[in-house]
Design a protein around this motif. Structure first.
Motif, PDB file in Angstrom:
ATOM      1  N   GLY A  17      98.757  -3.825 -24.520  1.00 24.13           N
ATOM      2  CA  GLY A  17      98.865  -3.785 -25.976  1.00 24.13           C
ATOM      3  C   GLY A  17      97.823  -2.919 -26.657  1.00 24.13           C
ATOM      4  O   GLY A  17      96.714  -2.719 -26.152  1.00 24.13           O
ATOM      5  N   SER A  19      97.587  -3.015 -30.526  1.00 18.42           N
ATOM      6  CA  SER A  19      97.261  -3.733 -31.762  1.00 18.42           C
ATOM      7  C   SER A  19      96.974  -2.767 -32.905  1.00 18.42           C
ATOM      8  O   SER A  19      95.857  -2.275 -33.083  1.00 18.42           O
ATOM      9  CB  SER A  19      96.077  -4.687 -31.590  1.00 18.42           C
ATOM     10  OG  SER A  19      95.887  -5.423 -32.780  1.00 18.42           O
ATOM     11  N   GLY A  92     106.406  -5.730 -24.137  1.00 16.55           N
ATOM     12  CA  GLY A  92     106.143  -7.079 -24.615  1.00 16.55           C
ATOM     13  C   GLY A  92     105.527  -7.926 -23.515  1.00 16.55           C
ATOM     14  O   GLY A  92     105.462  -7.527 -22.350  1.00 16.55           O
ATOM     15  N   THR A  93     105.060  -9.129 -23.874  1.00 20.81           N
ATOM     16  CA  THR A  93     104.388  -9.958 -22.886  1.00 20.81           C
ATOM     17  C   THR A  93     105.331 -10.386 -21.757  1.00 20.81           C
ATOM     18  O   THR A  93     104.980 -10.292 -20.575  1.00 20.81           O
ATOM     19  CB  THR A  93     103.781 -11.198 -23.562  1.00 20.81           C
ATOM     20  OG1 THR A  93     104.791 -11.880 -24.312  1.00 20.81           O
ATOM     21  CG2 THR A  93     102.638 -10.804 -24.493  1.00 20.81           C
ATOM     22  N   TYR A 113      96.733 -13.345 -20.736  1.00 24.01           N
ATOM     23  CA  TYR A 113      96.668 -12.323 -21.778  1.00 24.01           C
ATOM     24  C   TYR A 113      95.283 -11.672 -21.722  1.00 24.01           C
ATOM     25  O   TYR A 113      94.265 -12.320 -21.974  1.00 24.01           O
ATOM     26  CB  TYR A 113      96.900 -12.945 -23.152  1.00 24.01           C
ATOM     27  CG  TYR A 113      98.325 -13.413 -23.409  1.00 24.01           C
ATOM     28  CD1 TYR A 113      99.202 -13.715 -22.367  1.00 24.01           C
ATOM     29  CD2 TYR A 113      98.800 -13.550 -24.708  1.00 24.01           C
ATOM     30  CE1 TYR A 113     100.496 -14.139 -22.611  1.00 24.01           C
ATOM     31  CE2 TYR A 113     100.111 -13.976 -24.962  1.00 24.01           C
ATOM     32  CZ  TYR A 113     100.942 -14.274 -23.902  1.00 24.01           C
ATOM     33  OH  TYR A 113     102.232 -14.690 -24.146  1.00 24.01           O
ATOM     34  N   GLU A 167     106.465 -19.639 -33.171  1.00 25.27           N
ATOM     35  CA  GLU A 167     105.542 -18.508 -33.244  1.00 25.27           C
ATOM     36  C   GLU A 167     105.203 -18.209 -34.703  1.00 25.27           C
ATOM     37  O   GLU A 167     106.088 -18.018 -35.530  1.00 25.27           O
ATOM     38  CB  GLU A 167     106.172 -17.272 -32.584  1.00 25.27           C
ATOM     39  CG  GLU A 167     105.267 -16.065 -32.511  1.00 25.27           C
ATOM     40  CD  GLU A 167     104.112 -16.220 -31.517  1.00 25.27           C
ATOM     41  OE1 GLU A 167     103.183 -15.411 -31.580  1.00 25.27           O
ATOM     42  OE2 GLU A 167     104.158 -17.156 -30.682  1.00 25.27           O
ATOM     43  N   PRO A 198     112.277  -4.853 -23.503  1.00 25.07           N
ATOM     44  CA  PRO A 198     111.146  -5.492 -24.190  1.00 25.07           C
ATOM     45  C   PRO A 198     111.471  -6.928 -24.599  1.00 25.07           C
ATOM     46  O   PRO A 198     112.504  -7.198 -25.200  1.00 25.07           O
ATOM     47  CB  PRO A 198     110.936  -4.599 -25.420  1.00 25.07           C
ATOM     48  CG  PRO A 198     111.524  -3.279 -25.037  1.00 25.07           C
ATOM     49  CD  PRO A 198     112.697  -3.594 -24.167  1.00 25.07           C
ATOM     50  N   ASN A 199     110.573  -7.844 -24.241  1.00 31.36           N
ATOM     51  CA  ASN A 199     110.710  -9.255 -24.595  1.00 31.36           C
ATOM     52  C   ASN A 199     109.323  -9.872 -24.708  1.00 31.36           C
ATOM     53  O   ASN A 199     108.409  -9.476 -23.974  1.00 31.36           O
ATOM     54  CB  ASN A 199     111.503 -10.018 -23.529  1.00 31.36           C
ATOM     55  CG  ASN A 199     112.986  -9.736 -23.570  1.00 31.36           C
ATOM     56  OD1 ASN A 199     113.686 -10.295 -24.398  1.00 31.36           O
ATOM     57  ND2 ASN A 199     113.466  -8.873 -22.686  1.00 31.36           N
ATOM     58  N   ASP A 200     109.193 -10.845 -25.599  1.00 33.77           N
ATOM     59  CA  ASP A 200     107.904 -11.472 -25.832  1.00 33.77           C
ATOM     60  C   ASP A 200     108.005 -12.972 -25.582  1.00 33.77           C
ATOM     61  O   ASP A 200     108.966 -13.615 -26.020  1.00 33.77           O
ATOM     62  CB  ASP A 200     107.461 -11.214 -27.275  1.00 33.77           C
ATOM     63  CG  ASP A 200     106.063 -11.719 -27.549  1.00 33.77           C
ATOM     64  OD1 ASP A 200     105.113 -11.021 -27.163  1.00 33.77           O
ATOM     65  OD2 ASP A 200     105.931 -12.807 -28.129  1.00 33.77           O
ATOM     66  N   ARG A 203     107.710 -14.945 -29.180  1.00 38.73           N
ATOM     67  CA  ARG A 203     108.794 -14.754 -30.152  1.00 38.73           C
ATOM     68  C   ARG A 203     110.152 -15.149 -29.606  1.00 38.73           C
ATOM     69  O   ARG A 203     111.036 -15.542 -30.376  1.00 38.73           O
ATOM     70  CB  ARG A 203     108.821 -13.301 -30.621  1.00 38.73           C
ATOM     71  CG  ARG A 203     107.677 -12.915 -31.543  1.00 38.73           C
ATOM     72  CD  ARG A 203     107.934 -11.580 -32.208  1.00 38.73           C
ATOM     73  NE  ARG A 203     108.020 -10.503 -31.244  1.00 38.73           N
ATOM     74  CZ  ARG A 203     106.977  -9.771 -30.829  1.00 38.73           C
ATOM     75  NH1 ARG A 203     105.763 -10.032 -31.287  1.00 38.73           N
ATOM     76  NH2 ARG A 203     107.139  -8.803 -29.955  1.00 38.73           N
ATOM     77  N   GLU A 204     110.357 -15.032 -28.297  1.00 42.72           N
ATOM     78  CA  GLU A 204     111.715 -15.189 -27.758  1.00 42.72           C
ATOM     79  C   GLU A 204     111.809 -16.098 -26.541  1.00 42.72           C
ATOM     80  O   GLU A 204     112.636 -17.018 -26.513  1.00 42.72           O
ATOM     81  CB  GLU A 204     112.268 -13.792 -27.368  1.00 42.72           C
ATOM     82  CG  GLU A 204     112.353 -12.824 -28.513  1.00 42.72           C
ATOM     83  CD  GLU A 204     112.037 -11.386 -28.096  1.00 42.72           C
ATOM     84  OE1 GLU A 204     112.147 -10.514 -28.956  1.00 42.72           O
ATOM     85  OE2 GLU A 204     111.657 -11.162 -26.926  1.00 42.72           O
TER      86      GLU A 204
END
Length: 244
Positions: A17, A19, A92-93, A113, A167, A198-200, A203-204
């Motif tokens: 990331g 930021s 994404g994470t 993280y 979230e 991409p996926n987090d 959030r998801e």
């Protein structure tokens, strides 16, 4: 359950990331290499992994990847094997973890993280994960935070199994102050629930796990987590010699 199965040998450290909230500072390094008490955050994570007996560490890259590779190298300094994956577009994470799926299929693994400073031991979550029989699908470290507006918030039942996850909740929508510390133990079958691309997690994916009936244990620590997501937080963390 045997000690061989209970042991966690692999960890993914998310370090890709950028930021955008730190753009005004024009930093010459990625967030996971920021020093706290003379040690880069990423080095602290690697030291904790080594103490826990982790053998392989997987690190995703995007922003200033050469800085991270120069700092970490092949991991031999910590007696771990490091494998990198460069993301041309941020995954994404959860997407970052999914990209290492071929290496993570056969046993539980850690997710960390990389831009957080944590005061709890990795052993805390690993012991909690395997204390349940059968182990949960996922365990997540939680810590208490007064201002939850910028965090992922978990609501747990009396046995600390997570019932819902929000979230960055709107004020007044939850009474919980137990927030995601950004450290997980994951069973390998959870990789199949993460779509390609991409996926987090926040959030998801965590909500997707819950709605599909996956068991997620909240490991409530008395430790703390310090993020470096804003100039104010970065200044506080970077200027500290120790954090408790």
């Amino acid at each position: 359950m045997s000690d061989a199965v209970r042991r966690v040998r692999r960890a993914v450290i998310l370090a890709a990331g950028k930021s955008s909230r730190l753009d005004s500072l024009k930093l010459d390094r990625p967030k996971p290499t920021i020093e706290v008490g003379g040690h880069p955050l990423l080095v602290r994570h690697l030291e904790q992994c080594a103490r826990q007996g982790i053998e392989e560490v997987f690190i995703n890259l995007h922003h200033m990847p050469e800085k991270i590779q120069s700092l970490v190298g092949d991991g031999s300094q910590w007696k771990v094997k490091v494998t990198y994956n460069f993301e041309p577009v941020l995954a994404g994470t959860a997407g970052g973890v999914k990209n290492f799926a071929e290496h993570l299929r056969d046993e539980p693994f850690l997710v960390i993280y990389g831009d957080n400073y944590c005061t709890f031991s990795l052993d805390e979550i690993i012991q909690a994960h395997f204390a349940l029989l059968p182990p949960p699908d996922m365990s997540m470290v939680l810590f208490e935070l007064e201002d939850i507006s910028g965090s992922g918030v978990a609501v747990c039942d009396p046995n600390n199994m997570i019932q819902s996850f929000i979230e960055k909740p709107v004020p007044g929508t939850t009474d919980s102050h137990w927030v995601n510390a950004g450290v997980y133990v994951m069973e390998p079958h959870l990789l199949d629930v993460i779509p390609d691309g991409p996926n987090d997690f926040g959030r998801e994916i965590i909500s997707r796990y819950l709605t599909s009936g996956k068991r997620i244990l909240g490991v409530k620590t008395q430790g703390r987590v310090y993020a470096v997501d804003t100039p104010e937080l970065l200044q506080r963390v970077a200027s500290a010699q120790t954090l408790t």
